[in-house]
Design a protein around this motif. Structure first.
Motif, PDB file in Angstrom:
ATOM      1  N   GLN A 151      -7.327  -9.004   5.029  1.00 54.81           N
ATOM      2  CA  GLN A 151      -7.994  -9.530   3.849  1.00 54.81           C
ATOM      3  C   GLN A 151      -8.191 -11.033   3.955  1.00 54.81           C
ATOM      4  O   GLN A 151      -7.458 -11.735   4.650  1.00 54.81           O
ATOM      5  N   ILE A 186      -8.907 -13.707   0.958  1.00 57.33           N
ATOM      6  CA  ILE A 186      -9.051 -13.886  -0.488  1.00 57.33           C
ATOM      7  C   ILE A 186      -9.092 -15.371  -0.800  1.00 57.33           C
ATOM      8  O   ILE A 186      -8.153 -16.113  -0.487  1.00 57.33           O
ATOM      9  N   ARG A 191     -11.447 -12.004  -4.745  1.00 54.64           N
ATOM     10  CA  ARG A 191     -11.943 -10.789  -4.082  1.00 54.64           C
ATOM     11  C   ARG A 191     -11.692 -10.861  -2.573  1.00 54.64           C
ATOM     12  O   ARG A 191     -11.797 -11.934  -1.977  1.00 54.64           O
ATOM     13  N   ASN A 192     -11.397  -9.716  -1.980  1.00 55.35           N
ATOM     14  CA  ASN A 192     -11.291  -9.660  -0.522  1.00 55.35           C
ATOM     15  C   ASN A 192     -12.695  -9.821   0.060  1.00 55.35           C
ATOM     16  O   ASN A 192     -13.586  -8.991  -0.174  1.00 55.35           O
TER      17      ASN A 192
END
Length: 358
Positions: free
Chosen positions: A109, A111, A354-355
């Motif tokens: 991820q 973020i 948000r990723n």
């Protein structure tokens, strides 16, 4: 507010402080090269000698030595902002998605937490970059922090690019030191004396440009050059090294630019490290350009540097969270959206929380 306190804060944000960096005309400055002898060069330019170090003990950019000017600061601050009225009416803000829990282990991820702060999970390793999360008298957030810091656990590394207050915050780091005492801190040369009192339990590694940190995990993180400067107080100009990070796993690479003016170093990084899959490029704090360009790229120059590096995905940062310059908060993003071909149609729209991995 006391005058000294105001100037100290200003010194850690704008590219030229309210005090000039004086050098006696009779003093001859020579430049040598330095590094951390405990860290390796896994990849380096063919003619690399080390990080430039002046004989007065200060660090120097590779191609464009930094200079500060009281006159230019006053010209900027007293000259007025042609967008002042427009900024007063501007209500556009970054989109924020709250994080109510971290994704399961094993899922990569990226973020964005605002400004230059990211939560990155890559190859099972979790990183934080330049965490500046708490309002203070110098900085006020215009985008909400998407995560409760108390949710953070099992962070392996905290990456600090340089000592400026919008990238290196005492209160945030003290908080993380209590929450994440086992996280290792990766940063540039001569930063330990500043950081260790705030992070007394955390191990700190300092690197010179193009040196890779000593990591146990199957991950490579290399400190790379930027065109910038450093100062925390009034009399410590360029005494601590600044830079960005090139992060590599078995199947992905990330370039975290940090703060930088445009220069030849972008091509040098790409030639040395390879083209990044994800390039986190600073695009804000660029107006007025005559004043900011030596230390902060505009979105136009960031796009040019991205193309030169051969990056695959353009991830804009360093805008929208703090109001540090003359442009509107989201003006850099608006330009990028209006000119997708400038980044080869590879823009990843940055939604805080948000990723962003695709």
């Amino acid at each position: 507010m006391k005058r000294r306190t105001f100037l100290t804060g200003l010194a850690g944000i704008v590219p030229a402080s309210a005090l000039m960096y004086y050098l006696s005309p009779e003093e001859e400055i020579t430049v040598s090269h330095t590094s951390n002898p405990k860290l390796p060069y896994l990849k380096k330019p063919s003619d690399w000698k080390g990080t430039p170090l002046r004989s007065d003990g200060t660090f120097q950019n590779l191609h464009h030595p930094f200079s500060s000017s009281m006159y230019e600061v006053l010209k900027w601050k007293l000259g007025g902002n042609p967008q002042e009225e427009e900024k007063k009416k501007d209500t556009k803000r970054l989109s924020v998605e709250k994080i109510n829990g971290l994704p399961p282990d094993g899922k990569d991820q990226l973020i964005w937490l605002g400004h230059a702060s990211y939560l990155i999970r890559i190859g099972g390793v979790t990183l934080l970059t330049d965490p500046v999360w708490l309002d203070n008298w110098v900085l006020k957030r215009y985008s909400e922090l998407p995560i409760d810091p108390q949710q953070l656990r099992d962070v392996n590394y905290i990456l600090i690019s340089h000592d400026h207050r919008d990238h290196c915050d005492e209160a945030t780091l003290k908080l993380l030191g209590t929450i994440l005492p086992n996280a290792k801190v990766l940063t540039g040369l001569s930063m330990t004396s500043l950081l260790q009192p705030w992070l007394p339990k955390n191990q700190i590694q300092e690197a010179g440009w193009f040196q890779s940190y000593d990591l146990k995990e199957s991950l490579r993180i290399t400190f790379v050059p930027t065109r910038h400067w450093s100062r925390r107080g009034l009399l410590d100009t360029n005494q601590r090294l600044w830079g960005g990070f090139f992060i590599e796993s078995d199947d992905k690479s990330f370039y975290f630019m940090s703060d930088s003016g445009y220069g030849e170093h972008f091509q040098l990084i790409s030639d040395t490290m390879g083209s990044p899959d994800f390039a986190m490029m600073g695009v804000g704090t660029f107006k007025p350009e005559w004043f900011m360009h030596p230390v902060h790229v505009s979105p136009m120059d960031a796009a040019k540097a991205f193309r030169e590096m051969g990056g695959k995905h353009f991830v804009p940062m360093h805008f929208g969270t703090f109001d540090l310059s003359d442009e509107l908060l989201l003006e850099p993003l608006d330009w990028l959206k209006a000119n997708p071909s400038e980044v080869n149609h590879s823009l990843i729209e940055p939604i805080v929380g948000r990723n962003l991995l695709v």
